[in-house]
Scaffold this active site. Structure first.
Site, PDB file in Angstrom:
ATOM      1  N   ARG A 109       1.450   0.635  15.381  1.00 46.61           N
ATOM      2  CA  ARG A 109       1.069   0.539  13.978  1.00 46.61           C
ATOM      3  C   ARG A 109       1.476  -0.830  13.440  1.00 46.61           C
ATOM      4  NH1 ARG A 109       5.693   4.062  10.793  1.00 46.61           N
ATOM      5  NH2 ARG A 109       4.517   3.400   8.983  1.00 46.61           N
ATOM      6  N   SER A 169      13.525   6.234 -13.144  1.00 43.94           N
ATOM      7  CA  SER A 169      12.459   7.034 -13.750  1.00 43.94           C
ATOM      8  C   SER A 169      12.370   8.407 -13.093  1.00 43.94           C
ATOM      9  CB  SER A 169      11.138   6.275 -13.603  1.00 43.94           C
ATOM     10  OG  SER A 169      10.060   7.132 -13.816  1.00 43.94           O
ATOM     11  N   SER A 170      12.414   8.435 -11.751  1.00 42.82           N
ATOM     12  CA  SER A 170      12.300   9.709 -11.033  1.00 42.82           C
ATOM     13  C   SER A 170      13.473  10.620 -11.342  1.00 42.82           C
ATOM     14  CB  SER A 170      12.265   9.476  -9.525  1.00 42.82           C
ATOM     15  OG  SER A 170      11.083   8.838  -9.176  1.00 42.82           O
ATOM     16  N   HIS A 195      13.508  11.336   4.429  1.00 39.78           N
ATOM     17  CA  HIS A 195      12.910  12.602   4.825  1.00 39.78           C
ATOM     18  C   HIS A 195      12.792  13.584   3.668  1.00 39.78           C
ATOM     19  CE1 HIS A 195      10.726  14.774   7.706  1.00 39.78           C
ATOM     20  NE2 HIS A 195      11.222  15.845   7.128  1.00 39.78           N
ATOM     21  N   GLU A 216      12.355  12.721   0.795  1.00 44.37           N
ATOM     22  CA  GLU A 216      11.284  12.109   0.010  1.00 44.37           C
ATOM     23  C   GLU A 216       9.900  12.630   0.422  1.00 44.37           C
ATOM     24  OE1 GLU A 216      10.971  10.197  -2.566  1.00 44.37           O
ATOM     25  OE2 GLU A 216       8.893   9.541  -2.378  1.00 44.37           O
ATOM     26  N   LYS A 272       4.626  29.784   5.274  1.00 42.26           N
ATOM     27  CA  LYS A 272       3.768  29.428   4.143  1.00 42.26           C
ATOM     28  C   LYS A 272       2.294  29.512   4.515  1.00 42.26           C
ATOM     29  CE  LYS A 272       6.566  26.734   1.093  1.00 42.26           C
ATOM     30  NZ  LYS A 272       6.035  27.476  -0.046  1.00 42.26           N
ATOM     31  N   SER A 329      -0.424  27.515  -3.875  1.00 41.29           N
ATOM     32  CA  SER A 329      -0.035  28.900  -4.115  1.00 41.29           C
ATOM     33  C   SER A 329      -0.549  29.421  -5.457  1.00 41.29           C
ATOM     34  CB  SER A 329       1.494  29.028  -4.087  1.00 41.29           C
ATOM     35  OG  SER A 329       1.980  28.539  -2.860  1.00 41.29           O
ATOM     36  N   THR A 378       7.495  26.487   7.379  1.00 41.25           N
ATOM     37  CA  THR A 378       6.161  25.966   7.100  1.00 41.25           C
ATOM     38  C   THR A 378       5.104  26.939   7.607  1.00 41.25           C
ATOM     39  OG1 THR A 378       7.138  23.800   7.501  1.00 41.25           O
ATOM     40  CG2 THR A 378       4.769  23.862   7.189  1.00 41.25           C
ATOM     41  N   TRP A 388       7.364  -0.593   4.179  1.00 45.53           N
ATOM     42  CA  TRP A 388       7.938   0.120   3.028  1.00 45.53           C
ATOM     43  C   TRP A 388       9.322   0.662   3.358  1.00 45.53           C
ATOM     44  CZ3 TRP A 388       9.295   5.293   1.783  1.00 45.53           C
ATOM     45  CH2 TRP A 388       9.132   6.212   2.820  1.00 45.53           C
ATOM     46  N   HIS A 417       0.848  -1.207   0.000  1.00 40.86           N
ATOM     47  CA  HIS A 417       0.000   0.000   0.000  1.00 40.86           C
ATOM     48  C   HIS A 417       0.880   1.253   0.000  1.00 40.86           C
ATOM     49  CE1 HIS A 417      -2.842   3.099   1.355  1.00 40.86           C
ATOM     50  NE2 HIS A 417      -2.062   3.307   2.409  1.00 40.86           N
ATOM     51  N   HIS A 434      15.052  11.997  13.083  1.00 40.41           N
ATOM     52  CA  HIS A 434      13.867  12.099  13.949  1.00 40.41           C
ATOM     53  C   HIS A 434      12.899  10.942  13.688  1.00 40.41           C
ATOM     54  CE1 HIS A 434      11.864  14.906  10.769  1.00 40.41           C
ATOM     55  NE2 HIS A 434      11.446  13.688  10.594  1.00 40.41           N
ATOM     56  N   HIS A 435      13.155  10.169  12.637  1.00 37.57           N
ATOM     57  CA  HIS A 435      12.382   8.941  12.422  1.00 37.57           C
ATOM     58  C   HIS A 435      12.940   7.805  13.269  1.00 37.57           C
ATOM     59  CE1 HIS A 435      10.259  10.502   8.826  1.00 37.57           C
ATOM     60  NE2 HIS A 435      11.356  11.211   8.666  1.00 37.57           N
ATOM     61  N   TYR A 438       9.220  15.467   1.523  1.00 35.38           N
ATOM     62  CA  TYR A 438       9.054  16.813   0.964  1.00 35.38           C
ATOM     63  C   TYR A 438       8.904  16.778  -0.539  1.00 35.38           C
ATOM     64  CZ  TYR A 438       9.975  18.386   5.631  1.00 35.38           C
ATOM     65  OH  TYR A 438       9.892  18.588   6.987  1.00 35.38           O
ATOM     66  N   ASP A 450       7.982  22.450 -25.216  1.00 33.85           N
ATOM     67  CA  ASP A 450       7.876  21.068 -24.723  1.00 33.85           C
ATOM     68  C   ASP A 450       8.868  20.924 -23.583  1.00 33.85           C
ATOM     69  OD1 ASP A 450       7.752  18.160 -24.462  1.00 33.85           O
ATOM     70  OD2 ASP A 450       6.876  18.168 -26.464  1.00 33.85           O
TER      71      ASP A 450
END
Lengths: 289, 542
Positions: free
Chosen positions: B451, B170-171, B254, B256, B332, B269, B329, B143, B78, B303-304, B258, B107
């Site tokens: 979890r 690809s990315s 991390h 990622e 924003k 925006s 943040t 994951w 998932h 922090h993870h 963002y 293009d």
């Protein structure tokens, strides 16, 4: 009007969170726990929560006001020149910095305190296995292997037909709990045998990963009046039965604990007098079960 | 007007193969954008159906439907499907469609590579999903792929590693394309600080992608050699270090998150100024805040990992650096609020979804701030509190803004308006159910529910049932989305060039639907400045 609903919902949740005793099964909040540190952590959590509520009231209030006040359908005319305001921008950059500093001070203090495991009177080695916990009282060599109790284990099988609500402490009960003394500073040495696990007892505010090849340290000192059973679970995904390796600690008075330890020692030592000594000297990653 | 000349003069070479070959061989940024968006849509439903299995099993205590191992596969795949198959390709699709239109380029800079980077994805996900049919079942180690657990995986383990390699390739190609396009193909006069914020946030996102995707590829390659070639990068018994994997993974992980959210900031925006009929407040501050967030994302990864047993100095550093993220943040969120202040607001579907973003992403920010506090995180880590947190920032954060972006630009792409009433239904159902689904998970986490467990103690039963009901409602509501989009592609009320009254920017100077080739003659300076009035203070600076 939907915004009103939102505001009411926020208010309801806020009030409910502030009075944890008001709900039984519909638990909303963390418990303060049974050690001084766990209460510090709880207080920290609540301080952060109330800061968030205060900021939310301001930010959401501002947004909701704009949504109501500046609707085109109410004839609002846009002020297209309002794209910059140095004073406001400085305020909303500097103010959060100050708030963060205020938050960081107690957090740093508590963190430093949790780190200090010195002057402990008892050391227990904890080893995570797929899917059970091993406990060893380092000084006396007493060992306990703790697995999910039979009633829960029978009920949790796919299609068992047993209603979990009829099982006492479903999934949170073990055959042999970890017996610990109240009022004594206990040091935990946490490791694992196979994959990474995490030893978590919410009432102690301790969650420490059990990692093969590493020995992690944690400590607690339970209030003398908080004897009884407290429950936790493995908190790091460790394979198929990750959800089925609970932790139960049985907190006893210092005297009761010492009596229990002596009985265990007497029961375990005659069987293999060398084992305890070897295990004490060996490294934590070595099999202890 | 300038656009009509552009559109007509190029019809003569508007030849393209028909049928499937058009889509396989296309180098047109609009076609490739469409392919990415369709792929992302399919993966959202694949990943979403796995979430339905999870919520079904968690509906009440006891194991009713699936084996615990299969449940772990559900949570693992998932996440991979939603992150790498849903959100990331959706953003790349939107970048493909909109960046050339918004900067006045004909293009993307590297059209053939563009085609390649898309067509890697179906192969990547075939490899990943084929895992369900090989011995040992689909990946089930989470994951985050932590060793040693992930090394216990069956035959699907190498398939998943190769799938991640392909996704990463690809990315990276997609990111290179975005950067080269923005740096080299802006129309004359489109200075960096005139670019729409969607372009800005994507530029910064693309740098993040190039920086961290190779890190992930390296990490999973080391897992692969540990498993098959006798190395011991992460195995303690061979002198390796399982915690090192977590450091490497989150050094990718991390930034990622963002990557998943910065383009969302760009969309918000664009949308909020349009429906406030007012230029974005603090355009430059928004650019700098985005750059600051991107920079901070590289120094907060551990922090993870507050519970892995880091030294005190490490815990302190990562706690304090994480708290800093609240500052840009906050800037924003305040700027968006100030954009609405003294505006003239209307509530079309794109605006509604962005407003839900504004409220619910902020709630995710609050729980994020709480999670930053390391001693409190010892209680939150790996509980449903974390699950609630990251779903608040990813579902009403990223996914709602992807939906908002589609509702915002769909009339431009198709030339038709969509059914506004149904889209508003889609909004209300999504917003109500997403809260019923995820808000109770905060309570579950605080009450002590870990979890990634397939079954739980009976005291967690009530909120889990509420959450599952919210989950089913949310899942069903999403079926409205493809219905609305497909109906809009097939027909509907004709859309004007400037679809929304308050819309500014180059894409709105083109006809709706946009011709197959656009901006082959760059837009005039006047046209660019017309769009620029939208965000610069006095309109004709530069």
């Amino acid at each position: 009007m939907n915004m009103k609903k939102l505001a009411t919902a926020i208010a309801t949740v806020t009030v409910a969170l502030a009075s944890p005793a008001a709900f039984a099964a519909w638990t909303l909040n963390m418990t303060p726990g049974i050690t001084a540190i766990s209460r510090r952590v709880y207080d920290l959590h609540m301080i952060m929560y109330w800061w968030c509520v205060a900021i939310a009231i301001f930010v959401f209030g501002w947004m909701i006001y704009s949504l109501v006040r500046f609707r085109k359908s109410q004839g609002a005319v846009p002020d297209t020149k309002l794209v910059h305001n140095t004073k406001a921008e400085i305020i909303w950059t500097v103010l959060p910095v100050l708030i963060l500093i205020i938050m960081a001070v107690p957090a740093t203090r508590t963190l430093i305190e949790t780190d200090d495991a010195s002057k402990s009177e008892l050391t227990i080695r904890i080893t995570g296995y797929q899917w059970k916990w091993g406990y060893q009282y380092v000084d006396s060599g007493v060992e306990v292997l703790s697995t999910l109790d039979h009633a829960s284990n029978a009920a949790r099988q796919l299609g068992s037909g047993i209603d979990p609500t009829t099982v006492p402490d479903y999934l949170l009960n073990v055959d042999h709990p970890l017996v610990v003394p109240a009022g004594v500073k206990v040091r935990l040495l946490i490791s694992a045998q196979d994959v990474i696990h995490s030893w978590w007892v919410p009432a102690l505010a301790i969650k420490k990963d059990a990692i093969p090849g590493f020995v992690n340290e944690a400590w607690f000192k339970i209030d003398t009046d908080k004897t009884g059973l407290y429950r936790g679970q493995c908190a790091e995904l460790c394979g198929r039965d990750h959800g089925f390796m609970p932790i139960v600690i049985d907190v006893r008075s210092k005297a009761d604990f010492e009596a229990w330890l002596k009985t265990q020692q007497a029961m375990q030592r005659p069987a293999d007098p060398a084992a305890a000594a070897v295990a004490t000297a060996g490294d934590a990653a070595a099999p202890t079960g | 007007m300038a656009y009509s000349a552009t559109a007509e003069s190029h019809d003569h070479h508007d030849h393209r193969p028909s049928g499937i070959w058009r889509w396989l061989s296309t180098t047109n940024h609009k076609d490739i954008g469409t392919l990415y968006l369709i792929f992302a849509g399919v993966m959202f439903f694949v990943g979403g159906s796995m979430a339905m299995v999870i919520r079904l099993e968690l509906f009440k205590p006891g194991m009713q439907f699936v084996d615990p191992a299969f449940f772990n596969s559900m949570t693992t795949v998932h996440a991979l499907a939603m992150i790498f198959g849903g959100v990331m390709p959706a953003w790349v699709g939107l970048a493909n469609w909109m960046i050339p239109l918004q900067v006045g380029a004909p293009d993307m800079a590297l059209p053939r590579m563009n085609n390649f980077s898309f067509w890697l994805l179906p192969f990547a996900f075939t490899l990943l999903l084929i895992g369900f049919f090989v011995p040992g079942g689909a990946p089930a180690g989470g994951w985050t792929l932590y060793p040693p657990l992930v090394l216990q995986g069956g035959d699907s383990f190498p398939l998943a590693v190769f799938a991640i390699h392909l996704m990463g390739a690809s990315s990276i190609m997609g990111a290179i394309n975005v950067i080269v396009t923005i740096m080299n193909m802006r129309a004359p006069g489109m200075t960096l600080l005139r670019m729409p914020l969607f372009v800005w946030t994507w530029l910064i996102t693309a740098y993040l992608l190039i920086a961290v995707m190779p890190v992930l590829a390296g990490a999973v390659t080391m897992l692969l050699t540990d498993h098959f070639f006798g190395t011991s990068f992460f195995s303690a018994s061979g002198g390796g270090d399982p915690v090192m994997f977590q450091h490497v993974f989150w050094f990718f992980g991390h930034p990622e998150v963002y990557i998943l959210i910065l383009p969302a900031f760009g969309v918000v925006s664009e949308v909020i100024p349009t429906f406030s009929r007012k230029p974005l407040f603090g355009y430059e501050a928004m650019v700098y805040a985005t750059a600051s967030i991107a920079f901070l994302s590289f120094i907060v990864w551990a922090h993870h990992m507050f519970t892995v047993g880091m030294p005190l100095a490490g815990e302190l550093f990562f706690m304090l650096s994480t708290m800093l993220i609240a500052i840009p943040t906050g800037v924003k969120v305040f700027n968006w609020s100030a954009t609405m202040w003294k505006g003239s607001l209307t509530f079309e579907p794109p605006m509604l979804f962005c407003l839900a973003f504004l409220f619910l992403f902020t709630i995710g920010g609050f729980s994020g701030l709480m999670l930053a506090i390391a001693p409190a995180d010892f209680q939150y880590q790996d509980t449903y509190f974390v699950v609630a947190h990251f779903h608040y920032v990813l579902v009403p954060g990223s996914i709602f803004t992807i939906i908002a972006a589609v509702y915002y630009w769909l009339p431009k792409w198709t030339g038709h308006m969509y059914n506004m009433t149904l889209a508003k239904w889609h909004f209300w159902l999504s917003t109500i159910f997403v809260n019923v689904l995820f808000f109770p998970q905060h309570f579950l986490g605080l009450a002590g529910m870990p979890r990634r467990i397939p079954d739980y103690a009976t005291q967690f039963a009530d909120w889990n049932m509420v959450s599952s009901i919210g989950g089913f409602g949310f899942g069903l509501s999403q079926l409205l989305f493809p219905y609305i989009v497909i109906k809009c592609i097939r027909g509907g009320e004709k859309a004007a060039a400037r679809v929304w009254e308050g819309a500014h920017g180059l894409e709105w100077e083109l006809p709706s639907p946009t011709p197959y080739h656009t901006w082959e003659t760059p837009p005039s300076i006047a046209l660019i400045h017309k769009g620029g009035e939208h965000w610069t203070e006095d309109g004709d600076d530069a």
